[in-house]
Design an enzyme around this catalytic site. Structure first.
Site, short mmCIF file in Angstrom:
data_model
loop_
_atom_site.label_atom_id
_atom_site.label_comp_id
_atom_site.label_asym_id
_atom_site.label_seq_id
_atom_site.Cartn_x
_atom_site.Cartn_y
_atom_site.Cartn_z
N ARG A 31 -8.49 0.99 10.30
CA ARG A 31 -7.88 -0.30 10.56
C ARG A 31 -8.87 -1.28 11.19
O ARG A 31 -8.55 -2.43 11.41
CB ARG A 31 -6.77 -0.14 11.59
CG ARG A 31 -5.33 0.11 11.19
CD ARG A 31 -4.75 -0.82 10.20
NE ARG A 31 -3.37 -1.17 10.48
CZ ARG A 31 -2.31 -0.46 10.14
NH1 ARG A 31 -2.43 0.68 9.51
NH2 ARG A 31 -1.10 -0.91 10.42
N LYS A 67 0.83 -1.21 0.00
CA LYS A 67 0.00 0.00 0.00
C LYS A 67 0.86 1.26 0.00
O LYS A 67 0.63 2.18 -0.77
CB LYS A 67 -0.89 0.07 1.26
CG LYS A 67 -1.86 -1.05 1.43
CD LYS A 67 -2.78 -0.80 2.63
CE LYS A 67 -2.05 -0.70 3.96
NZ LYS A 67 -1.45 -1.94 4.44
N ARG A 127 1.26 -8.89 13.81
CA ARG A 127 0.57 -7.86 13.01
C ARG A 127 -0.36 -8.49 11.97
O ARG A 127 -1.44 -7.97 11.70
CB ARG A 127 1.59 -6.94 12.33
CG ARG A 127 2.22 -5.96 13.32
CD ARG A 127 3.45 -5.29 12.76
NE ARG A 127 3.16 -4.53 11.57
CZ ARG A 127 4.04 -4.34 10.59
NH1 ARG A 127 5.24 -4.85 10.66
NH2 ARG A 127 3.71 -3.63 9.55
N ARG A 178 11.97 -5.85 3.65
CA ARG A 178 11.71 -4.41 3.72
C ARG A 178 12.82 -3.68 4.48
O ARG A 178 13.29 -4.14 5.52
CB ARG A 178 10.37 -4.23 4.45
CG ARG A 178 9.83 -2.86 4.43
CD ARG A 178 8.33 -2.88 4.38
NE ARG A 178 7.72 -3.15 5.68
CZ ARG A 178 6.40 -3.09 5.87
NH1 ARG A 178 5.59 -2.81 4.87
NH2 ARG A 178 5.91 -3.35 7.05
N ARG A 189 12.60 -1.95 10.14
CA ARG A 189 11.68 -1.36 11.11
C ARG A 189 11.59 -2.22 12.36
O ARG A 189 11.60 -3.44 12.28
CB ARG A 189 10.28 -1.27 10.47
CG ARG A 189 9.93 0.12 10.04
CD ARG A 189 8.69 0.13 9.19
NE ARG A 189 7.51 -0.44 9.86
CZ ARG A 189 6.29 -0.40 9.34
NH1 ARG A 189 6.09 0.15 8.16
NH2 ARG A 189 5.27 -0.92 9.98
P1 AMP Z 1 1.85 0.72 9.29
O1 AMP Z 1 3.04 1.52 8.91
O2 AMP Z 1 0.57 1.15 8.58
O3 AMP Z 1 2.08 -0.77 9.19
O4 AMP Z 1 1.56 1.03 10.84
C1 AMP Z 1 2.53 0.74 11.83
C2 AMP Z 1 1.86 0.69 13.19
O5 AMP Z 1 1.25 1.96 13.48
C3 AMP Z 1 0.72 -0.32 13.32
O6 AMP Z 1 1.19 -1.62 13.61
C4 AMP Z 1 -0.06 0.28 14.48
O7 AMP Z 1 0.60 0.07 15.73
C5 AMP Z 1 0.03 1.78 14.20
N1 AMP Z 1 -1.08 2.26 13.35
C6 AMP Z 1 -1.01 2.78 12.08
N2 AMP Z 1 -2.22 3.13 11.65
C7 AMP Z 1 -3.10 2.83 12.65
C8 AMP Z 1 -4.50 2.94 12.81
N3 AMP Z 1 -5.29 3.42 11.84
N4 AMP Z 1 -5.04 2.54 13.99
C9 AMP Z 1 -4.29 2.05 14.98
N5 AMP Z 1 -2.96 1.89 14.89
C10 AMP Z 1 -2.36 2.28 13.73
#
Ligand code: AMP
Length: 215
Positions: free
Chosen positions: A89, A14, A172, A128, A161
């Site tokens: 989410r 994404k 996750r 990644r 990361r």
């Molecule tokens: P991502 O980079 O989108 O994989 O997000 C990394 C982390 O940020 C996730 O594992 C969550 O801990 C937090 N996060 C990102 N977006 C959200 C969201 N909409 N709601 C809750 N936690 C989020």
């Protein structure tokens, strides 16, 4: 403003797709993961609250992320199309978003699902790499930097990361299956779901199909 939600598992691509699409001047990209990582790095109150949830691979509280997204939408009303990457989410966040959009007179154009089989998702996440300085993303298999381990954009050393360790990735993916996957049915029921095949590595082709699909 109108909004396109990007849906897909962690590692479905994404973020990479959104960065590429946002090279068009009428498209903006809001990654809630990036927004939160920025807040953690800056040590803001929201960042301090979010840090432990993120490192464990759990979702941060809905109110916290909803406030950040709400501020962004209110402050960027003049943008043409915003790609929402990482929000909503879960179903509660989808309802919050519907309210936020209605309140700000913003149209939800569609939810675009990047469909990728599990084994590809796991392989992509393990390859990644990110730049801790400018946030650029790479992949040792599919999107390698020109010089191994070095950011093309700013020259900093790339890192893995903190939440990309195998154990946290498994968690996750479980969180995704339990909380985010139901959004596919949520948007399908509202006739807003569009799907593209995200399994190929040809980014240009995916960008082209994504633009055609959201028209
Ligand atoms: P991502 O980079 O989108 O994989 O997000 C990394 C982390 O940020 C996730 O594992 C969550 O801990 C937090 N996060 C990102 N977006 C959200 C969201 N909409 N709601 C809750 N936690 C989020």
């Amino acid at each position: 403003m109108n909004v396109v939600i990007l849906l897909g598992a962690p590692g479905s691509g994404k973020g990479t797709l959104a960065v590429e699409m946002a090279k068009r001047p009428d498209i903006a990209h809001l990654s809630t993961g990036d927004l939160l990582r920025g807040a953690v790095k800056a040590g803001t109150p929201a960042g301090l609250e979010a840090k432990a949830y993120m490192e464990a691979g759990n979702l941060v509280p809905d109110e916290l992320i909803a406030r950040m997204v709400g501020d962004y939408i209110a402050e960027n009303a003049s943008l043409s199309t915003v790609l929402l990457d990482g929000f909503p989410r879960n179903v509660a966040q989808a309802d919050i978003l519907a309210d936020l959009l209605a309140k700000n007179g913003v149209t939800l154009r569609c939810a675009l699902l990047l469909d990728v089989p599990d084994e590809i998702v796991v392989r992509r996440i393990s390859g990644r790499r990110v730049c801790p300085a400018c946030g650029a993303g790479f992949n040792v298999d599919t999107l390698p930097p020109k010089q191994e381990g070095i950011c093309d954009a700013c020259g900093a050393a790339l890192v893995i990361r903190k939440d990309d360790t195998p154990e946290t990735v498994r968690h996750r993916l479980a969180v995704y299956a339990e909380q985010t996957f139901p959004l596919i049915a949520y948007y399908r029921e509202r006739n807003l779901l569009r799907t593209v095949d995200g399994s190929g590595d040809d980014l240009e082709a995916k960008v082209k199909v994504a633009f055609e699909t959201i028209q």
